[in-house]
Write a protein that holds these residues in place. Structure first.
Motif, PDB file in Angstrom:
ATOM      1  N   ALA A 198       0.815  -1.128   0.104  1.00 17.38           N
ATOM      2  CA  ALA A 198      -0.034   0.033  -0.366  1.00 17.38           C
ATOM      3  C   ALA A 198       1.010   1.493   0.370  1.00 17.38           C
ATOM      4  O   ALA A 198       0.528   2.358  -1.050  1.00 17.38           O
ATOM      5  CB  ALA A 198      -0.185  -0.200   1.274  1.00 17.38           C
ATOM      6  N   TYR A 202       2.534   1.813  -3.398  1.00 16.50           N
ATOM      7  CA  TYR A 202       1.311   2.105  -4.559  1.00 16.50           C
ATOM      8  C   TYR A 202       1.225   3.919  -4.148  1.00 16.50           C
ATOM      9  O   TYR A 202       0.355   3.859  -5.147  1.00 16.50           O
ATOM     10  CB  TYR A 202      -0.151   1.589  -4.306  1.00 16.50           C
ATOM     11  N   ARG A 203       1.093   3.958  -3.031  1.00 12.68           N
ATOM     12  CA  ARG A 203       0.716   5.882  -2.349  1.00 12.68           C
ATOM     13  C   ARG A 203       1.765   6.364  -3.662  1.00 12.68           C
ATOM     14  O   ARG A 203       1.188   7.262  -4.321  1.00 12.68           O
ATOM     15  CB  ARG A 203       1.000   6.101  -0.902  1.00 12.68           C
ATOM     16  N   VAL A 260       1.345   6.964  -6.633  1.00 10.88           N
ATOM     17  CA  VAL A 260       0.357   7.494  -7.121  1.00 10.88           C
ATOM     18  C   VAL A 260       0.960   9.552  -6.889  1.00 10.88           C
ATOM     19  O   VAL A 260       0.792  10.074  -7.859  1.00 10.88           O
ATOM     20  CB  VAL A 260      -0.335   7.678  -7.065  1.00 10.88           C
ATOM     21  N   MET A 261       1.708   9.209  -5.860  1.00 10.19           N
ATOM     22  CA  MET A 261       2.326  10.754  -5.904  1.00 10.19           C
ATOM     23  C   MET A 261       2.757  11.748  -6.189  1.00 10.19           C
ATOM     24  O   MET A 261       3.230  12.675  -6.659  1.00 10.19           O
ATOM     25  CB  MET A 261       3.329  10.167  -3.980  1.00 10.19           C
ATOM     26  N   ASP A 275      -1.200  14.139   2.604  1.00  9.27           N
ATOM     27  CA  ASP A 275      -2.640  13.158   3.176  1.00  9.27           C
ATOM     28  C   ASP A 275      -3.961  13.490   2.397  1.00  9.27           C
ATOM     29  O   ASP A 275      -4.756  12.319   2.343  1.00  9.27           O
ATOM     30  CB  ASP A 275      -3.053  13.734   4.478  1.00  9.27           C
ATOM     31  N   PHE A 334      -3.832  11.027  -0.236  1.00  7.01           N
ATOM     32  CA  PHE A 334      -3.850   9.715   0.674  1.00  7.01           C
ATOM     33  C   PHE A 334      -5.128   9.367   0.957  1.00  7.01           C
ATOM     34  O   PHE A 334      -5.878   8.550   0.325  1.00  7.01           O
ATOM     35  CB  PHE A 334      -2.829   9.442   1.606  1.00  7.01           C
ATOM     36  N   ARG A 335      -6.115  10.492   1.183  1.00  8.48           N
ATOM     37  CA  ARG A 335      -7.330   9.816   1.596  1.00  8.48           C
ATOM     38  C   ARG A 335      -8.507   9.349   0.360  1.00  8.48           C
ATOM     39  O   ARG A 335      -9.307   8.556   0.368  1.00  8.48           O
ATOM     40  CB  ARG A 335      -7.925  11.102   2.222  1.00  8.48           C
ATOM     41  N   LEU A 378      -7.425   8.317  -2.685  1.00  6.62           N
ATOM     42  CA  LEU A 378      -7.331   6.926  -2.341  1.00  6.62           C
ATOM     43  C   LEU A 378      -7.416   5.752  -1.252  1.00  6.62           C
ATOM     44  O   LEU A 378      -7.511   4.744  -1.938  1.00  6.62           O
ATOM     45  CB  LEU A 378      -5.459   7.678  -3.041  1.00  6.62           C
ATOM     46  N   GLU A 379      -8.074   6.677  -0.987  1.00  8.35           N
ATOM     47  CA  GLU A 379      -7.708   5.376   0.168  1.00  8.35           C
ATOM     48  C   GLU A 379      -8.536   4.069  -0.206  1.00  8.35           C
ATOM     49  O   GLU A 379      -8.317   2.597  -0.084  1.00  8.35           O
ATOM     50  CB  GLU A 379      -8.762   5.792   1.550  1.00  8.35           C
ATOM     51  N   VAL A 389      -6.861   1.955  -2.554  1.00 10.90           N
ATOM     52  CA  VAL A 389      -6.183   1.271  -2.028  1.00 10.90           C
ATOM     53  C   VAL A 389      -6.551  -0.186  -1.486  1.00 10.90           C
ATOM     54  O   VAL A 389      -5.999  -1.294  -1.430  1.00 10.90           O
ATOM     55  CB  VAL A 389      -4.874   1.768  -1.220  1.00 10.90           C
TER      56      VAL A 389
END
Lengths: 472, 483
Positions: B322, B325-326, B329-330, B467, B470-471, B473-474, B477
């Motif tokens: 995970a 993965y984040r 994307v970042m 964040d 990421f939120r 993407l939650e 993921v």
């Protein structure tokens, strides 16, 4: 044969009737416009009759032993008549600018279309031969129609000699098949166990078909004749004549499928692969647009052959759709060449097209659309057609053929881009004046582009129509 | 409806811009800007209002119409967190691209903006399509307008570059088409719908071959070694805005394809292939960085840094964690901003100096201190300075990949050092040292400030508050079952 049967031959009857009408009209008085209008009306009426039969959906009808009227023959018939309609309009526009006796040309065009219709509906080697000869003989006169142009004459004679030779091959092949099976209708062809004589007969037949479809290694005549013939004639040759032959080939091969004769299958597979590569490779360095399109058409018929080799319903349908997309696209491409040709010269050299984007944006856009369609880029008919073809190949797990098709397409993309590039780049020296775009030329091109985009964006109706071609 | 609307607005904007420019010069760019900003605003508004009540489900918004029923192809667009983030980047960079072209394009302006918006429409479609046929359709559709952008408005060697770009991408596209068809027919699903194709059973060998078909297409676009050679040419020869879109968006479609299709559709084959993919990624990181250092053409140099940065994407995507993965994307977002900004910088310099040759630059800091400071900012972002988004991205990729493949990840960290080398070399060659020419050159204009300022703000925001992304993407993921 009854009157009811005649109803199914209505498109053919209308075209034949128009031939008589045009002939008698010319005998009375030469009027270019009148003759062109009559021919066009004939094509239109035949097309409407054809579509009406298609809409009626009456299944398959054997009309005498010679001809069959079913979905396949009607779809290809519609395609041939559509091409005839477009080519008549283009020809009027083209011949208007030239000093010739123009009227007989339409007679030949109608005769060629009639031949193509017979070929598309042939269920018997007699009608197959009759249709083929009617088409070829009319075509060679059309190719050489502009008598004062040496290359047109050369092309006409070349076509006459080679078409004659291929007919001879075919007759001999048919004779051998007849000697083995004792029958001349197509359905008998695959019922026999393969004997050497039958194989030889089939091989000779394949030679003749290969010649007509310009498949490698029987393709040598194509570039010369495409280049020498007047642009509208080339358009007709590249579309209607190919469509008719593919229709006949589908009918010959359909009852049992090509894989019943593995040797024939491999021979055709080899022809397909060689055509795809050779056509695309030889087109790479052409500086003549007509030759380039000629080589491109060799490659495209190679693609169509992939569908035939896959066989079954999926293969037949893919081939049918491909021919529809290819016909519309090639008509648009040669339509551009035709409307660009002024006076005695044809717009053949690639240099003529330099900077066309900025001088004649509409014509250049039509050319670009058709080239992208030939390359199989989305929004265009060619994209859906290629998709259908690859789908048929993948479904049947013909990996080798599919991969060759892909490699060849990428090679092909290069020369399409080259033409587009030439149209995009600025012309440095003051270019020669272009002929004005006539109303007819503009309308025809616009209609073709609309058809091209419609097939590419919303092919569902046409696919549904083809989808009902079952048990080919 | 909104999903279709986003694409329609771009296409309509392009057509109107083209038509308007021929009536009155100077209107096309305003219309283009309006269309892109409108789309961005629409997306932002819909995001803020939470897409109705659909936040709990896998897709935030979805729309589907039958298209070619014979093949069970439908016009199906869906939006999830990943698409949302990518679309935000698309409209942001789209607006930047329009602003960059404001003065640079002087010929055939209407047609230029038509192509620019059509490319953006294709990219938007790629990020939204959840029917594989439709995805392929948009994938190919991006090509033609981008080809025209390079071929008509590009630099000296544009013919070669545009042909190479088109041919490479088309080859990948056709392989992907075969893979799509293979997936549809051999999975027994006989539908092109992404949802229906998830979790299909394939025998391992078929799955591997089909996965490779997709992988090659995306690796060409990404680009991954050794399929990267079209990229330096295309980037270098393209006009500035097209370089920004190429680097910022078109490369991202490759990365997006990996995340959206390769990993979820072929989870087992992708795992099996992971060591190879990660190795390719690491080679890309190092090779791209070394080649970037050796370049004398500013745009070519930036192009090679892209190869290096995209290596991180490949590394992280195949780590199956995970965290990685984040990070991936970042990295897509931050690379879009920082490399896009460096291409804008190259365009700004070329406009002033009429060269991209680093050997003919030098000493620019004294003449244009503001430009120098801006350059320093983006160069530092590119080398991964903490506080900026790229650091977050690359750190997460490395931290997330270490468990999966310690050796490859350790080697990849060398990329950080190399990045410092090429980044400082760029600054040194262009802005410090002796001034080659003495004629005065203008510093940044307000429009250029706006462009750079927006991109800086974006990078700082992503660096300090990752964040928010990421939120979004939650859900994505968590939905990846194999993590």
């Amino acid at each position: 044969m009854t009157g009811y049967d005649l109803l199914f031959l209505l498109p053919l009857v209308i075209v034949a009737g128009t031939v008589l009408l045009v002939m008698s009209s010319i005998a009375l008085r030469r009027r270019h416009l009148l003759v062109a209008l009559m021919s066009d009306a004939g094509f239109l009426a035949a097309l409407i009759a054809n579509l009406a039969l298609l809409a009626a959906d009456d299944g398959s009808h054997q009309v005498t032993a010679l001809l069959i009227v079913d979905r396949s023959s009607l779809i290809f018939g519609a395609l041939i008549l559509f091409a005839g309609l477009i080519v008549t309009l283009l020809s009027y526009d083209y011949l208007k600018r030239r000093d010739e006796r123009r009227e007989e040309y339409y007679l030949l065009l109608l005769l060629a279309a009639a031949g193509a219709l017979v070929l598309a509906g042939a269920a018997h080697f007699a009608s197959f031969f009759l249709g083929l000869e009617l088409l070829s003989v009319s075509l060679f006169a059309m190719i050489a129609y502009l008598r004062t142009r040496p290359d047109a004459l050369e092309a006409g004679v070349k076509y006459l000699v080679l078409a004659g030779a291929s007919s001879a091959f075919m007759l001999f092949g048919v004779a051998l098949i007849y000697a083995q099976t004792g029958r001349l209708d197509f359905s008998a062809l695959f019922m026999m166990r393969a004997s050497p004589w039958l194989i030889a007969g089939l091989a000779l037949l394949v030679t003749a078909v290969g010649f007509k479809l310009a498949l490698a290694p029987f393709h040598w005549w194509t570039p010369d004749i495409y280049q020498g013939a007047p642009a509208p004639v080339t358009a007709f040759m590249a579309t209607a004549s190919k469509a008719a032959m593919v229709a006949a080939l589908l009918r010959i091969a359909a009852p049992a499928g090509l894989d019943q004769q593995p040797r024939l299958w491999y021979a055709l597979a080899a022809m397909s692969v060689i055509s795809m590569f050779l056509g695309n490779l030889l087109a790479l360095r052409q500086n003549s647009v007509k030759r380039l399109l000629a080589y491109s058409s060799i490659a495209h018929l190679g693609y169509v052959l992939v569908a035939l080799l896959v066989g079954g319903t999926a293969g037949s349908q893919a081939a049918t759709f491909y021919l529809i997309a290819y016909t519309v696209t090639m008509l648009a491409a040669f339509g551009v060449v035709s409307v660009m040709s002024a006076g005695e010269t044809e717009a053949d050299a690639l240099e003529t097209y330099r900077g066309l984007f900025w001088r004649r944006p509409f014509v250049a856009a039509v050319m670009t659309a058709s080239l992208l369609s030939l390359a199989g880029i989305p929004l265009t008919a060619g994209f859906v057609a290629k998709f259908y073809l690859v789908a048929a190949g993948v479904r049947d797990a013909q990996w080798a053929l599919v991969l060759v098709l892909i490699a060849a397409s990428v090679i092909g993309l290069f020369y399409y881009l080259r033409v587009i590039w030439t149209m995009l780049s600025a012309s440095d020296p003051a270019p020669a004046a272009l002929p004005a775009l006539s109303l007819i030329g503009g309308t025809v091109l616009a209609a073709l582009v609309v058809a091209l985009l419609w097939l590419g964006l919303y092919p569902a109706p046409i696919l549904r129509l083809i989808g009902r071609v079952s048990g080919l | 409806m909104m999903l279709i609307g986003l694409i329609v607005v771009l296409i309509a904007g392009g057509v109107i811009a083209w038509a308007a420019e021929s009536r009155r010069a100077g209107t096309a760019r305003w219309i283009a800007l309006a269309a892109v900003v409108f789309d961005g605003g629409w997306l932002g508004w819909a995001g803020a209002t939470g897409f109705g009540n659909s936040l709990g489900s896998r897709w935030l918004a979805t729309v589907s119409y039958p298209w070619i029923p014979m093949f069970r192809i439908s016009f199906e667009l869906s939006l999830d967190g990943l698409s949302l983030v990518m679309l935000a980047l698309t409209f942001f960079l789209g607006a930047i691209a329009v602003l960059v072209s404001w003065r640079e394009i002087t010929e055939r302006v209407g047609f230029y903006f038509f192509n620019l918006l059509l490319t953006l429409a294709g990219v938007t479609g790629v990020f939204l399509a959840t029917d594989l046929f439709l995805f392929y359709f948009f994938w190919e559709l991006m090509l033609v307008p981008m080809y025209l952008l390079i071929a008509i408005w590009g630099h000296e060697n544009r013919r070669y570059a545009s042909f190479k770009f088109f041919l490479f991408t088309q080859l990948g596209g056709l392989l992907m088409l075969v893979a799509i068809l293979g997936l549809v027919f051999f999975s027994g699903v006989h539908s092109f719908s992404y949802e229906k194709l998830l979790d299909t059973k394939l025998d391992p060998r078929t799955a591997m071959l089909l996965m490779l078909g997709f992988f090659v297409a995306f690796a060409i676009k990404l680009p991954a070694i050794p399929l990267h050679t079209w990229l330096p040419d295309a980037h270098t020869e393209a006009p500035t805005a097209a370089s920004v879109i190429l680097a910022g968006l078109l490369l991202k479609t490759g990365a997006y394809g990996l995340l959206r299709f390769v990993l979820p559709l072929f989870p087992y084959a992708a795992r099996e292939f992971a060591p190879v993919a990660m190795t390719i990624g690491v080679i890309g990181i190092l090779y791209g960085a070394v080649l970037a250092f050796a370049q004398t053409d500013l745009k070519r140099m930036v192009a090679y840094t892209s190869v290096s940065h995209m290596g991180f994407v490949l590394l992280g995507a195949f780590a199956f964690t995970a965290m990685a993965y984040r990070g991936v994307v970042m990295q897509m977002l931050c690379h879009g901003l920082s490399t896009g900004a460096l291409f804008v910088l190259a365009g700004v310099l070329q406009e002033r100096l009429h060269t991209r040759d680093l050997r003919r630059m030098g000493g620019l800091w004294a003449a244009t201190p503001r430009l120098g400071a801006v350059a320093l900012f983006f160069v530092l972002a590119s080398l991964g300075l903490p506080g900026l988004g790229n650091f977050v991205a690359e750190f997460l990729v490395l931290a997330g990949s270490f468990r999966a493949n310690p050796i490859a990840t350790s080697l990849a960290t060398i990329g950080f050092v190399l990045a410092t080398v090429y980044a400082l070399a760029l600054m040194q060659r262009a802005f410090f040292g002796a001034r080659a020419a003495t004629d005065s050159i203008a510093d940044l204009s307000p429009r250029e400030w706006l462009i750079f300022g927006a991109m800086m703000a974006g990078l700082i925001y992503l660096g300090l508050f990752p964040d928010g992304v990421f939120r979004l993407l939650e859900h994505v993921v968590r939905a990846k079952s194999m993590l």
